[in-house]
Design a protein around this motif. Structure first.
Motif, mmCIF file in Angstrom:
data_model
loop_
_atom_site.group_PDB
_atom_site.id
_atom_site.type_symbol
_atom_site.label_atom_id
_atom_site.label_comp_id
_atom_site.label_asym_id
_atom_site.label_seq_id
_atom_site.Cartn_x
_atom_site.Cartn_y
_atom_site.Cartn_z
ATOM 1 N N UNK A 6 67.430 24.720 44.663
ATOM 2 C CA UNK A 6 66.922 25.309 43.183
ATOM 3 C C UNK A 6 65.479 25.076 43.119
ATOM 4 N N UNK A 7 64.914 23.778 43.514
ATOM 5 C CA UNK A 7 63.701 23.481 43.677
ATOM 6 C C UNK A 7 62.659 24.384 44.614
ATOM 7 N N UNK A 8 63.385 24.826 45.768
ATOM 8 C CA UNK A 8 62.756 25.733 46.382
ATOM 9 C C UNK A 8 62.430 27.028 45.788
ATOM 10 N N UNK A 9 63.554 27.668 45.171
ATOM 11 C CA UNK A 9 63.647 28.765 44.253
ATOM 12 C C UNK A 9 62.477 28.949 43.221
ATOM 13 N N UNK A 10 62.275 27.675 42.678
ATOM 14 C CA UNK A 10 61.080 27.713 41.729
ATOM 15 C C UNK A 10 59.741 27.971 42.193
ATOM 16 N N UNK A 11 59.650 27.122 43.224
ATOM 17 C CA UNK A 11 58.217 27.147 44.005
ATOM 18 C C UNK A 11 58.045 28.216 44.738
ATOM 19 N N UNK A 50 61.832 36.959 49.532
ATOM 20 C CA UNK A 50 62.969 36.843 48.734
ATOM 21 C C UNK A 50 63.573 35.801 48.774
ATOM 22 N N UNK A 51 64.008 35.008 47.701
ATOM 23 C CA UNK A 51 64.777 33.707 48.042
ATOM 24 C C UNK A 51 66.177 34.045 47.873
ATOM 25 N N UNK A 84 68.579 27.366 54.104
ATOM 26 C CA UNK A 84 67.801 27.828 53.175
ATOM 27 C C UNK A 84 67.001 28.983 53.762
ATOM 28 N N UNK A 85 67.472 30.205 53.673
ATOM 29 C CA UNK A 85 66.623 31.247 54.483
ATOM 30 C C UNK A 85 66.278 32.500 53.566
ATOM 31 N N UNK A 86 64.783 32.438 53.603
ATOM 32 C CA UNK A 86 63.876 33.459 52.882
ATOM 33 C C UNK A 86 63.774 34.838 53.631
ATOM 34 N N UNK A 87 63.525 35.860 53.020
ATOM 35 C CA UNK A 87 63.340 37.095 53.732
ATOM 36 C C UNK A 87 61.779 37.435 53.190
ATOM 37 N N UNK A 88 61.138 37.520 54.167
ATOM 38 C CA UNK A 88 59.677 37.859 54.026
ATOM 39 C C UNK A 88 59.387 39.284 53.663
ATOM 40 N N UNK A 89 58.664 39.420 52.648
ATOM 41 C CA UNK A 89 58.493 41.032 52.138
ATOM 42 C C UNK A 89 57.458 41.686 53.299
#
Length: 384
Positions: free
Chosen positions: A272-277, A284-285, A299-304
């Motif tokens: 949740x903290x990653x999502x905010x930061x 995209x979180x 915790x996998x992000x998708x780079x734009x």
């Protein structure tokens, strides 16, 4: 933070392993049974069979469900290779179902389309391995409905997901599956160093799993073909394997399990903290579906801008930040390309992969460490 994840070992864990070393049993003994009982009670299932790895548990699950040459196993291309390899171990054909771009899990709509076509071509699967990517459950109710309609068995590959929930139930209850498999590798939610477990509510499957785990051998007088031979007597009644878990591993597992809720709670807080930061960065979180409570293994992000991933990855690694990529689609691996698969067959999984970057996430991670990850990521994205 040189790794994207790591085990958390405390003094109680260490003492539990020392006690096992000082006991009569160091291999398959009473602590294995204790660990199995603790897990099955926690998830609300009838049977639990521990093994030396989740890969072994997947293989055992396929064997127990009768997978063999001439039959088919389907799974997600967005997974570690073990989820597909377990089918090849049994001589079966393997195929894939593309993913849902929101959850990163196997897509029930794509599955329904592929099943309808397979029914016409008489190529339906015998087993579907539903992988709970990152710790979030697949839409198991939808998959279960399709399994009843088309007559295939379901294995939940919950290697990422012990401690997570689906529709309020712990993942592993097997409400919508035949067998669920957990992993206890050091980067997972809890660890036994190496280890896995197969969970089921079916007594016949449990018996098969237990026999196959240990050479196909039985000593049970009620099961012997040639009974009355003496107390030394045993029989091999099938072709099994040595996939047993040791008491040392199980002792660690029992101790680790007492902290499972704390591990999952902390991982959720960090996610949740990653999502905010990260909300103002070009990425995209992850999305958590309403029916799910994730164990947050990854915790996998998708780079734009996927083209910048190599730069971002190398920059963060050079700073000692253990980013990673999960996963290279299985069907694109050289071994699977030799089997006839290739790029372009499962475009959603491939698009996901090209933009994916796993950020460090583990129980002992501090907020200062998390701030360092976010600052380095922001700097790398801005510098690109």
């Amino acid at each position: 933070m040189h790794s994207y994840s790591r085990q958390s070992i405390n003094q109680a864990d260490i003492e539990s392993v020392i006690a096992a070393l000082q006991s009569e049993f160091v291999t398959q003994g009473p602590r294995v049974l204790e660990f199995e009982n603790a897990v099955k009670v926690m998830v609300g299932a009838e049977f639990a069979i521990a093994a030396n790895s989740a890969t072994s548990s997947l293989h055992l699950a396929c064997l127990a469900l009768g997978l063999r040459k001439g039959l088919r196993l389907w799974t997600s291309p967005n997974t570690f290779v073990a989820s597909a390899n377990c089918g090849l171990y049994c001589g079966a054909e393997v195929d894939f179902v593309d993913i849902d771009p929101v959850s990163y899990n196997l897509c029930p709509e794509k599955l329904a389309e592929k099943l309808a076509l397979a029914a016409q071509e008489n190529t339906l699967p015998h087993i579907l391995v539903a992988v709970h990517m990152c710790g979030q459950s697949c839409d198991m109710e939808a998959i279960h409905r399709l399994s009843k309609q088309y007559g295939f068995k379901v294995i939940e590959d919950a290697s990422h997901a012990i401690g997570g929930r689906y529709q309020g139930d712990y993942i592993g209850s097997c409400r919508y599956s035949d067998i669920t498999v957990f992993s206890f590798h050091p980067v997972k939610i809890i660890t036994t160093a190496e280890g896995g477990m197969a969970i089921t509510n079916d007594p016949a499957l449990a018996k098969a799993l237990e026999s196959l785990r240990s050479h196909g051998v039985t000593r049970d007088p009620a099961e012997l073909v040639d009974a009355g031979q003496g107390a030394w007597y045993y029989e091999q009644q099938g072709l099994g394997y040595n996939y047993r878990m040791t008491d040392l591993q199980a002792a660690l597992g029992v101790s680790q399990l007492t902290r499972l809720d704390a591990f999952v709670k902390r991982r959720n807080a960090l996610a949740r903290r990653y999502n905010r930061l990260l909300e103002n960065l070009p990425l995209a979180t992850p999305t958590l579906l309403e029916s799910c409570e994730s164990a947050w293994h990854l915790y996998v992000i998708q780079l734009a801008e996927p083209d910048c991933r190599r730069h971002v990855f190398d920059t963060l690694r050079a700073k000692g930040i253990g980013v990673h990529v999960h996963y290279i689609p299985v069907h694109t691996q050289p071994y699977y390309r030799e089997l006839g698969f290739d790029w372009g067959q499962f475009p959603i999984a491939e698009n996901y992969y090209h933009a994916a970057l796993s950020l460090p996430l583990f129980f002992d991670m501090t907020e200062d460490e998390q701030d360092q990850v976010v600052a380095a990521l922001a700097e790398a994205l801005n510098a690109n």
